[in-house]
Scaffold this motif. Structure first.
Motif, PDB file in Angstrom:
ATOM      1  N   THR A   1     -19.011 -39.185 -34.538  1.00 52.62           N
ATOM      2  CA  THR A   1     -19.540 -40.144 -35.504  1.00 52.62           C
ATOM      3  C   THR A   1     -20.743 -40.859 -34.926  1.00 52.62           C
ATOM      4  O   THR A   1     -20.961 -40.887 -33.697  1.00 52.62           O
TER       5      THR A   1
ATOM      6  N   ALA B   1     -21.173 -44.104 -34.953  1.00 52.14           N
ATOM      7  CA  ALA B   1     -20.727 -45.279 -34.207  1.00 52.14           C
ATOM      8  C   ALA B   1     -20.380 -44.924 -32.766  1.00 52.14           C
ATOM      9  O   ALA B   1     -20.622 -45.719 -31.849  1.00 52.14           O
TER      10      ALA B   1
ATOM     11  N   THR C   1     -23.741 -44.711 -30.838  1.00 50.41           N
ATOM     12  CA  THR C   1     -24.344 -46.025 -30.580  1.00 50.41           C
ATOM     13  C   THR C   1     -23.551 -46.791 -29.529  1.00 50.41           C
ATOM     14  O   THR C   1     -24.134 -47.466 -28.677  1.00 50.41           O
TER      15      THR C   1
ATOM     16  N   HIS D   1     -20.700 -46.460 -42.130  1.00 44.60           N
ATOM     17  CA  HIS D   1     -20.947 -45.918 -40.797  1.00 44.60           C
ATOM     18  C   HIS D   1     -22.222 -46.494 -40.198  1.00 44.60           C
ATOM     19  O   HIS D   1     -22.269 -46.841 -39.005  1.00 44.60           O
TER      20      HIS D   1
ATOM     21  N   GLN E   1     -21.584 -50.058 -39.149  1.00 43.96           N
ATOM     22  CA  GLN E   1     -20.775 -50.116 -37.928  1.00 43.96           C
ATOM     23  C   GLN E   1     -21.602 -49.800 -36.696  1.00 43.96           C
ATOM     24  O   GLN E   1     -21.368 -50.366 -35.623  1.00 43.96           O
ATOM     25  N   ALA E   2     -22.569 -48.916 -36.830  1.00 43.00           N
ATOM     26  CA  ALA E   2     -23.357 -48.503 -35.674  1.00 43.00           C
ATOM     27  C   ALA E   2     -24.437 -49.501 -35.311  1.00 43.00           C
ATOM     28  O   ALA E   2     -24.838 -49.593 -34.148  1.00 43.00           O
TER      29      ALA E   2
ATOM     30  N   HIS F   1     -18.749 -55.661 -42.651  1.00 45.22           N
ATOM     31  CA  HIS F   1     -20.027 -54.987 -42.421  1.00 45.22           C
ATOM     32  C   HIS F   1     -21.199 -55.926 -42.710  1.00 45.22           C
ATOM     33  O   HIS F   1     -22.215 -55.897 -42.005  1.00 45.22           O
TER      34      HIS F   1
END
Length: 909
Positions: A533, A535, A538, A572, A575-576, A630
């Motif tokens: 993913t 995330a 990162t 996503h 989150q990253a 988020h």
């Protein structure tokens, strides 16, 4: 004399000394027996591959507890331990032989076979299990297996703990039928606790004589071993191998090694092994039969070394079958020269004094008397831990259990970490870690401790790099924790504790490189390629910056760019983004070039801006709560990324927005509110303006859940992006009669509920207009809908501190003050909501000299100040406006919204 004990007592043949591992009574008895027999060679239950490591046990740098570690060279995660403490019979026998130049050999099944058998799936846990009796029954359980995929790094070698998988459950059920010989003998003696029976019969009876004694003067040192061998022989006749299927194979190899030793050294041999195996070693069998049992065993190439161990690991029953509950107490029984009870309570008193307990010598004397009296009443030869705990609780703890956990952790178990010599075999990575530990003065310790690091100092920065690199390699020696002293990025707080199984993690990580830097770089590059993913990539980039791995960053950055280009999920991306922005910040603190990371972060932020508004529409309650997280994370990331100069050369990373008293933020150092983007804006200002536009769009969309709209409005308010009356307008629309009550309650939760700031309650305290809107809406909620919104409101206001809730209740009870207009010299100001019935100007003026001194303002006389204020008041001078502002007078802009008092948490009038 029975045949079962013939070899044990025969002075002309091998002497079989059956022991219980980690038993101080057995250790003393072994030492006395060796002194009496003076054998020509000593055979010890253990892996034969460790024969070459025995001389290291005589070196001064070897301090128990230690363990023999064997692992498969091609798969270091498959390993086994053989722990030894100073009170282990095997350690005592080994040291006795080394001091006298007597050869020592290990005779158990080679680790090459046992670890390979584990690979074939013959154990339920997938690691090394030696099939010994249950915990405490036989020191056979000295092995501890370590298999892949185990978070704790250890697998049981004795009774298998309850497991989840069907195969593991079957193995656990099979372990339940294994015979515990100590329990069988204890039950035969009328005891319901096998540990207590063993202590009364062996440990405490020998303990009364002191550490240097093996029993009564002039007594036969071999008699206890003959009695134990006879008892174990009777049990083996009844139960066979006791459900331990691997024991016949192990015992066949022991007999072959015993025959080889008799050929080399004659019959003057002493064998130290688990008492359960003595009848099998004494039994006469043919060489061919034993070799047949060993035929066809799988084999693996293994490496063996010494590693440090801890008392805490000795006490874990989940580690291996002979795990003991009180290694510190057993060590005391073994080392105390005399009067073990009095010496133990003296240790307890010293520990309690260190922790500021009032304990005197009189307490120790009375506790000794009470413990010994309890032992006599209970029919015990020596006071055990039960009696000592009772005495400490009654005499030193005044009936409280508070000191018990401290005594258990520090004394009963102990925090001892063993040491091994520097020339012990080790993988190159282990040697590099040891060099780094010495260079950075970072000594491994068994006791958990906190370490504060200042990254501006070279040594602390090096410690931080080492700990971050080890974490990346899967060697969690230290875990980062929240700093109590500072939230700056130049400080770190770590919680350190060295666990023995970390030695296996080091061996596993050795496949990545020979140094910490090269291994961490190689593993980071591999993880970047295999990340699933965005995330994960990162987060890996952040860890690479923390660990300062410049050679791994290009690979990680390529993977990051590829993932970011292909991932279209806003969740996503959101989150990253925070981890990526934190990485940009570390470029300022650690001197790392983060320009490439900043470019990727800016592109990621733009994609979040575009995709967030449509992603917020049509969400259910759970989805809205997740999206709110988020939203907060993205807002915080944009705030860091949008700072002028953040992550750029020459920028000022310390510049922060200033705040108005109402919570509205202004631009850094300027004191002005941030405006809409213009052609001359910097990239940072443009980013913040773009984000403000996104929040404004989300806050005004009817299809967006109230929770998210309210949170967006709050973030706009905090950033100073809502003009005069903007917050009131949005709240009025959200709380209008046409809005469903549950949606309106969600808006309130998002606007004044907990979040990253957690200051929603203070906003209502200081902004009477918003409080009046909330109160007015709550008063008008229909009775049918009130029960639906009540849980949401309770959750919102329960997050406030008690003082905030109390102040809000007082403000609601009093009602907001009505604005009035009066001329100078009129009646005194009305009381401000939540305060007393007027302003005591004399008391207020008393703090002015101190306030001037703190602010660095030149002060004139205190009496002059008070006289000036009184004259101004009498003459209607310049102080009137200030007084009105302080007391809520004509200059106050609070509206007249007097109404019956309501309880915001649900109590309505």
């Amino acid at each position: 004399m029975s045949e079962r004990s013939e070899l044990t007592t025969n002075r002309c043949g091998p002497v079989l000394l059956g022991v219980r591992h980690h038993g101080p009574g057995s250790a003393r008895a072994v030492r006395a027996a060796l002194e009496q027999c003076t054998p020509d060679a000593v055979l010890i239950e253990g892996p034969p591959e460790a024969d070459a490591l025995v001389p290291l046990a005589a070196q001064e740098g070897m301090r128990p507890p230690v363990a023999l570690l064997a692992h498969v060279q091609d798969d270091p995660g498959r390993a086994a331990f053989w722990p030894l403490a100073e009170f282990s019979p095997e350690w005592v026998a080994m040291r006795w032989a080394l001091e006298r130049g007597v050869p020592v050999r290990f005779i158990d099944l080679p680790a090459a076979h046992s670890l390979a058998m584990g690979e074939k799936g013959e154990t339920a846990d997938g690691g090394m299990a030696d099939g010994n009796p249950a915990a405490g029954a036989d020191a056979d359980g000295e092995k501890q297996g370590v298999g892949k995929g185990d978070a704790d790094g250890a697998h049981p070698g004795g009774p298998v703990a309850p497991a989840d998988g069907p195969g593991e459950q079957e193995a656990a059920a099979e372990a339940d039928v294994r015979v515990d010989p100590i329990r069988v003998l204890a039950e035969a003696a009328g005891y319901d606790d096998p540990e207590r029976w063993w202590e009364d019969v062996v440990e405490h009876r020998a303990g009364r004589a002191g550490a240097g004694s093996g029993g009564e003067p002039g007594a036969d040192a071999l008699a206890p071993f003959a009695a134990l061998a006879e008892a174990m022989g009777a049990l083996r006749e009844t139960y066979g191998d006791g459900g331990h299927d691997r024991d016949p194979v192990r015992e066949a190899h022991m007999r072959l090694r015993l025959r080889a030793a008799r050929r080399d050294f004659g019959d003057g041999i002493a064998v130290v092994c688990g008492a359960w195996h003595v009848p099998a070693l004494a039994r006469r069998t043919t060489v061919a039969a034993d070799r047949q049992l060993l035929k066809g065993l799988p084999k693996a190439k293994v490496a063996v070394t010494w590693v440090p161990w801890t008392h805490r690991r000795l006490s874990r029953h989940s580690g291996y079958g002979a795990g003991i509950a009180s290694p510190g107490w057993y060590g005391h029984l073994f080392s105390a020269p005399d009067r073990p009870v009095a010496r133990w309570l003296t240790k307890v008193a010293g520990l309690l004094r260190e922790e500021d307990y009032a304990v005197s010598s009189a307490h120790v004397i009375e506790a000794v008397r009470l413990a010994e009296g309890l032992a006599t009443v209970r029919g015990r030869p020596l006071a055990g831990l039960t009696e000592l705990d009772d005495a400490v609780r009654a005499v030193m703890g005044d009936g409280s259990d508070a000191p018990s956990s401290l005594i258990h952790d520090r004394l009963v178990v102990g925090e001892v970490l063993g040491e091994v010599p520097d020339d012990a075999p080790a993988v190159p990575l282990q040697r590099d870690i040891a060099r780094s530990q010495r260079t950075l003065r970072l000594k491994p310790e068994a006791r958990e401790r906190e370490l504060e690091l200042d990254l501006r100092k070279e040594t602390d920065a090096g410690r931080s790099r080492l700990l971050h690199r080890l974490r990346l390699l899967g060697i969690p020696w230290g875990e980062p924790t929240r700093s109590r002293g500072s939230t700056g990025t130049f400080r770190e707080t770590w919680r350190l504790r060295w666990e023995p199984e970390l030695s296996v993690r080091v061996a596993e990580a050795g496949i990545w490189g020979t140094t910490v830097l090269s291994a961490a770089t190689a593993k980071a590059a591999s993880e970047a390629t295999g990340a699933a993913t965005l995330a994960e990539v990162t987060a890996l980039a952040e860890r690479c910056l923390l660990a300062e791995l410049p050679d791994a960053l290009p690979v990680v950055m390529r993977a990051l760019s590829d993932r970011a280009a292909l991932d279209a999920d806003v969740g996503h991306l959101a989150q990253a983004l925070p981890a990526l922005v934190r990485s940009v910040r570390y470029g300022d603190v650690r001197g790392t070039d983060a320009a490439a990371l900043r470019e990727v972060a800016m592109g990621l932020a733009e994609r979040v801006f575009v995709g967030l508004p449509p992603a917020c529409a049509g969400l259910d309650a759970d989805g809205a709560a997740e999206m709110r997280g988020h939203l907060d994370a993205t807002h915080q990331a944009v705030g860091l990324l949008g700072r002028p100069g953040a992550g750029q050369a020459g920028g000022d990373p310390t510049s922060q927005p200033t705040s108005h008293p109402t919570g509205r933020q202004t631009g850094p150092h300027t004191g002005r509110q941030l405006d809409q983007p213009t052609g001359r804006q910097t990239g940072a200002q443009h980013l913040r303006a773009r984000w403000a536009g996104v929040l404004r769009a989300v806050s005004e969309r009817d299809a967006v859940p109230g929770l998210i709209r309210g949170r967006s409005a709050r973030l706009l308010l905090d950033e100073g992006e809502l003009g005069d009356g903007g917050a009131e307008r949005l709240m009025g629309l959200a709380l209008s009669p046409g809005t469903p009550p549950t949606d309106a309650a969600g808006w309130i939760e998002g606007f004044v509920g907990g979040g990253t700031g957690g200051d929603g309650g203070m906003l209502l305290v200081h902004d009477a207009r918003l409080l009046a809107l909330v109160d007015g809406w709550l008063t008008g909620v229909p009775d049918a809908a009130f029960t639906d919104v009540l849980p949401l409101l309770r959750r919102t206001f329960a997050e406030y501190e008690a003082g905030v809730r109390r102040t809000l209740g007082e403000l609601i009870r009093r009602g907001p003050a009505s604005p009035s207009h009066r001329q100078a010299g009129d009646a005194p100001d009305a009381a401000a909501p939540g305060f007393g019935p007027g302003l005591d100007r004399d008391r207020a003026a008393a703090v002015l000299p101190t306030l001037r001194m703190l602010l660095g303002i030149g002060a004139h006389g205190f009496d002059d100040e008070r006289n000036d204020e009184r004259n101004d008041e009498l003459s209607g001078g310049p102080n009137d406006g200030r007084n009105d502002a302080l007391s809520g007078g004509p200059n106050s802009d609070q509206p007249d919204t007097t109404r019956p008092a309501d309880d915001l948490t649900g109590a309505r009038t």
